[in-house]
Motif scaffolding. Structure first.
Motif, PDB file in Angstrom:
ATOM      1  N   ALA A   1       7.252   0.818  -8.394  1.00 59.16           N
ATOM      2  CA  ALA A   1       6.236   0.427  -7.545  1.00 59.16           C
ATOM      3  C   ALA A   1       5.358   1.529  -7.476  1.00 59.16           C
ATOM      4  CB  ALA A   1       6.541  -0.171  -6.237  1.00 59.16           C
ATOM      5  N   ARG A   2       5.545   2.737  -7.247  1.00 58.54           N
ATOM      6  CA  ARG A   2       4.854   3.853  -6.720  1.00 58.54           C
ATOM      7  C   ARG A   2       4.378   4.313  -8.082  1.00 58.54           C
ATOM      8  NH1 ARG A   2       7.491   6.896  -1.595  1.00 58.54           N
ATOM      9  NH2 ARG A   2       7.153   5.049  -0.002  1.00 58.54           N
ATOM     10  N   GLY A   3       5.218   4.354  -9.146  1.00 58.41           N
ATOM     11  CA  GLY A   3       4.600   4.710 -10.522  1.00 58.41           C
ATOM     12  C   GLY A   3       3.521   3.748 -11.170  1.00 58.41           C
ATOM     13  N   ARG A   4       3.580   2.240 -10.843  1.00 55.85           N
ATOM     14  CA  ARG A   4       2.754   1.420 -11.294  1.00 55.85           C
ATOM     15  C   ARG A   4       1.492   1.469 -10.471  1.00 55.85           C
ATOM     16  NH1 ARG A   4       5.994  -4.178 -11.481  1.00 55.85           N
ATOM     17  NH2 ARG A   4       3.880  -5.071 -12.594  1.00 55.85           N
ATOM     18  N   VAL A   5       1.424   1.550  -9.336  1.00 60.55           N
ATOM     19  CA  VAL A   5       0.259   1.736  -8.662  1.00 60.55           C
ATOM     20  C   VAL A   5       0.305   2.952  -7.807  1.00 60.55           C
ATOM     21  CG1 VAL A   5      -1.134   0.899  -6.867  1.00 60.55           C
ATOM     22  CG2 VAL A   5       0.038  -0.788  -8.440  1.00 60.55           C
ATOM     23  N   PRO A   6      -0.198   4.133  -8.173  1.00 62.23           N
ATOM     24  CA  PRO A   6       0.266   5.442  -7.515  1.00 62.23           C
ATOM     25  C   PRO A   6      -0.722   5.753  -6.420  1.00 62.23           C
ATOM     26  CG  PRO A   6      -0.954   5.921  -9.758  1.00 62.23           C
ATOM     27  CD  PRO A   6      -0.846   4.397  -9.496  1.00 62.23           C
ATOM     28  N   ALA A   7      -1.100   4.894  -5.387  1.00 62.49           N
ATOM     29  CA  ALA A   7      -1.918   4.858  -4.531  1.00 62.49           C
ATOM     30  C   ALA A   7      -1.740   6.258  -3.542  1.00 62.49           C
ATOM     31  CB  ALA A   7      -2.152   3.508  -3.568  1.00 62.49           C
ATOM     32  N   LEU A   8      -0.414   6.526  -3.210  1.00 61.49           N
ATOM     33  CA  LEU A   8      -0.086   7.779  -2.470  1.00 61.49           C
ATOM     34  C   LEU A   8      -0.561   8.839  -3.211  1.00 61.49           C
ATOM     35  CD1 LEU A   8       3.273   6.521  -1.244  1.00 61.49           C
ATOM     36  CD2 LEU A   8       1.310   6.290   0.205  1.00 61.49           C
ATOM     37  N   ALA A   9      -0.171   8.963  -4.169  1.00 59.63           N
ATOM     38  CA  ALA A   9      -0.629  10.257  -5.139  1.00 59.63           C
ATOM     39  C   ALA A   9      -2.241  10.224  -5.267  1.00 59.63           C
ATOM     40  CB  ALA A   9      -0.018  10.202  -6.488  1.00 59.63           C
ATOM     41  N   ASN A  10      -2.885   9.095  -5.547  1.00 62.09           N
ATOM     42  CA  ASN A  10      -4.345   9.121  -5.833  1.00 62.09           C
ATOM     43  C   ASN A  10      -5.182   9.260  -4.402  1.00 62.09           C
ATOM     44  OD1 ASN A  10      -4.121   6.897  -8.388  1.00 62.09           O
ATOM     45  ND2 ASN A  10      -3.409   8.956  -8.441  1.00 62.09           N
TER      46      ASN A  10
ATOM     47  N   GLU B   1       0.908  -1.181   0.158  1.00 64.48           N
ATOM     48  CA  GLU B   1       0.053  -0.122   0.171  1.00 64.48           C
ATOM     49  C   GLU B   1       0.818   1.446   0.142  1.00 64.48           C
ATOM     50  OE1 GLU B   1      -2.203  -0.904   3.248  1.00 64.48           O
ATOM     51  OE2 GLU B   1      -0.824  -0.254   4.705  1.00 64.48           O
ATOM     52  N   THR B   2       2.153   1.435   0.496  1.00 60.63           N
ATOM     53  CA  THR B   2       2.889   2.313   0.576  1.00 60.63           C
ATOM     54  C   THR B   2       3.856   2.338  -0.594  1.00 60.63           C
ATOM     55  OG1 THR B   2       4.369   1.488   1.904  1.00 60.63           O
ATOM     56  CG2 THR B   2       2.656   2.387   3.067  1.00 60.63           C
ATOM     57  N   GLY B   3       3.996   1.152  -1.337  1.00 60.66           N
ATOM     58  CA  GLY B   3       5.254   0.913  -2.276  1.00 60.66           C
ATOM     59  C   GLY B   3       6.614   1.088  -1.856  1.00 60.66           C
ATOM     60  N   SER B   4       6.813   0.687  -0.505  1.00 60.90           N
ATOM     61  CA  SER B   4       7.921   0.535   0.240  1.00 60.90           C
ATOM     62  C   SER B   4       8.645  -0.779   0.539  1.00 60.90           C
ATOM     63  CB  SER B   4       7.816   1.288   1.657  1.00 60.90           C
ATOM     64  OG  SER B   4       7.088   2.676   1.333  1.00 60.90           O
ATOM     65  N   TYR B   5       9.752  -0.706   0.800  1.00 59.65           N
ATOM     66  CA  TYR B   5      10.630  -1.789   1.529  1.00 59.65           C
ATOM     67  C   TYR B   5       9.918  -2.036   2.883  1.00 59.65           C
ATOM     68  CZ  TYR B   5      13.849  -2.677  -2.619  1.00 59.65           C
ATOM     69  OH  TYR B   5      14.200  -2.853  -3.606  1.00 59.65           O
ATOM     70  N   VAL B   6       9.921  -3.205   3.411  1.00 61.20           N
ATOM     71  CA  VAL B   6       9.682  -3.502   4.660  1.00 61.20           C
ATOM     72  C   VAL B   6      10.698  -4.377   5.304  1.00 61.20           C
ATOM     73  CG1 VAL B   6       8.014  -4.530   6.502  1.00 61.20           C
ATOM     74  CG2 VAL B   6       7.255  -2.812   4.794  1.00 61.20           C
TER      75      VAL B   6
END
Length: 275
Positions: A255-264, A198-203
Motif C-alpha cells: 500500500a505504501r509503495g502504490r501511494v507513497p504519501a508518507l515519503a512524499n 493516508e498512512t498505509g496502515s492497518y487500523v
C-alpha cells in the motif's frame, strides 16, 4: 498474524466489567488471535467525576490490571486494554491505554492526547479537560512483525498523530473508542478508513456498544481495516462480541509503495492571517 477487536458494554463496576471481558478474551484466543484490543473505558465507564473518584484505583498495584496481566499470560497473547481512568496528583485522571505482552508484563502505556472540549449549540459546554489531563507523547510498541501505534477515541480526528506514528514505524494503528450513536453513524467508518488510507496502515478499532449503566448509548461496530482502506472484519451491531482478522505486513509495504504519501510529504509555511 491474527488480531481481535473486542466489543463491550462496560458499566460502573470494575469487577463486573472484568468478568465480562474474560470470556471475550478466551474467545479471541481460541480463534487464534495473538493480539486483542478492548474498548476505551474498558474497566469503568463512569457517570461523572465524583463516581470516578470513588472507584478509580492507582496505577501501581491496580487490581483489575493485575488480573489482565494474568489473562495475557494464560492465553499467551498480547492484551491491550483500550483505556481506563488513572487518578493523578492534580485531582484529574489520565485516560490510559495499557498493553500487556504474552508473558503478562506491561509492555507499553499511552495517555490520550486529544481531549474533547466543546460548546455545542443547544447543549451545555462539555469539558473533558476538567476531568482528564492530556497526554504529551505519542507511543509505539513492537508487536511481532508489526509496530503498534497507540491512540484513543477522539484522537482519530487528528491525522497528524497517525502521520507521526507511521513515520515512527507504526504499521498497525489501535483505536479503542466509546463513540456516541449520532457521531458513530456519521463519522466512525469514514474517519477510520481515512486513517488507514493516508498512512498505509492497518487500523483496529474496538468499541463500546449499547446502552450503559451511566445512561449513555454507544455505537459499537468494532472493525479492522486493511492498509488500502478496506474493512476486512466488522461487528455490524452494538452488542458485546469479538471480531478477528488475519493481517500481513506485506500489505503495508504494498500500500505504501502504490501511494507513497508518507515519503512524499513536505513541510510548508502556514498561510498569512488576513487582516
Amino acid at each position: 498474524m491474527k488480531i481481535a477487536a473486542i466489543q463491550m458494554c462496560s458499566g460502573l463496576d470494575p469487577e463486573a466489567n472484568l468478568a465480562a471481558l474474560e470470556p471475550l478474551l478466551a474467545e479471541a484466543a481460541a480463534a487464534g488471535a495473538r493480539y486483542a484490543l478492548t474498548p476505551e473505558v474498558t474497566l469503568i465507564f463512569p457517570e461523572n467525576r465524583d463516581q470516578l473518584k470513588s472507584v478509580a484505583a492507582p496505577f501501581e498495584g491496580h487490581p483489575q490490571l493485575a488480573r489482565v496481566g494474568d489473562l495475557a499470560r494464560q492465553h499467551g497473547m498480547h492484551v491491550h486494554i483500550g483505556s481506563l481512568p488513572i487518578p493523578l496528583e492534580d485531582g484529574r485522571f489520565a485516560n490510559r491505554s495499557v498493553l500487556f505482552g504474552p508473558d503478562g508484563a506491561q509492555a507499553a502505556t499511552y495517555d490520550k492526547i486529544h481531549l474533547f472540549d466543546a460548546d455545542i449549540a443547544g447543549l451545555n459546554a462539555y469539558r473533558e479537560s476538567a476531568t482528564y489531563k492530556a497526554g504529551e507523547r505519542a507511543v509505539t510498541a513492537a508487536l511481532g512483525d508489526f509496530t503498534l501505534g497507540f491512540s484513543i477515541c477522539y484522537d482519530m480526528r487528528f491525522p497528524r498523530l497517525y502521520n507521526s506514528l507511521a513515520n515512527a514505524g507504526a504499521t498497525l494503528m489501535a483505536v479503542p473508542a466509546a463513540f456516541t450513536v449520532p457521531t458513530g453513524q456519521a463519522h466512525w467508518h469514514v474517519l477510520l478508513r481515512a486513517r488507514a488510507i493516508e498512512t498505509g496502515s492497518y487500523v483496529i478499532a474496538a468499541a463500546q456498544g449499547g446502552h450503559h449503566a451511566n445512561g449513555r448509548a454507544t455505537y459499537g461496530h468494532s472493525l479492522i481495516i486493511d492498509p488500502w482502506g478496506k474493512v476486512i472484519a466488522e461487528l455490524d451491531h452494538d452488542r458485546p462480541g469479538v471480531v478477528v482478522a488475519e493481517i500481513d505486513p506485506q500489505a503495508v509495504t504494498e500500500a505504501r509503495g502504490r501511494v507513497p504519501a508518507l515519503a512524499n510529504a513536505r513541510d510548508f509555511a502556514a498561510p498569512d492571517l488576513q487582516g
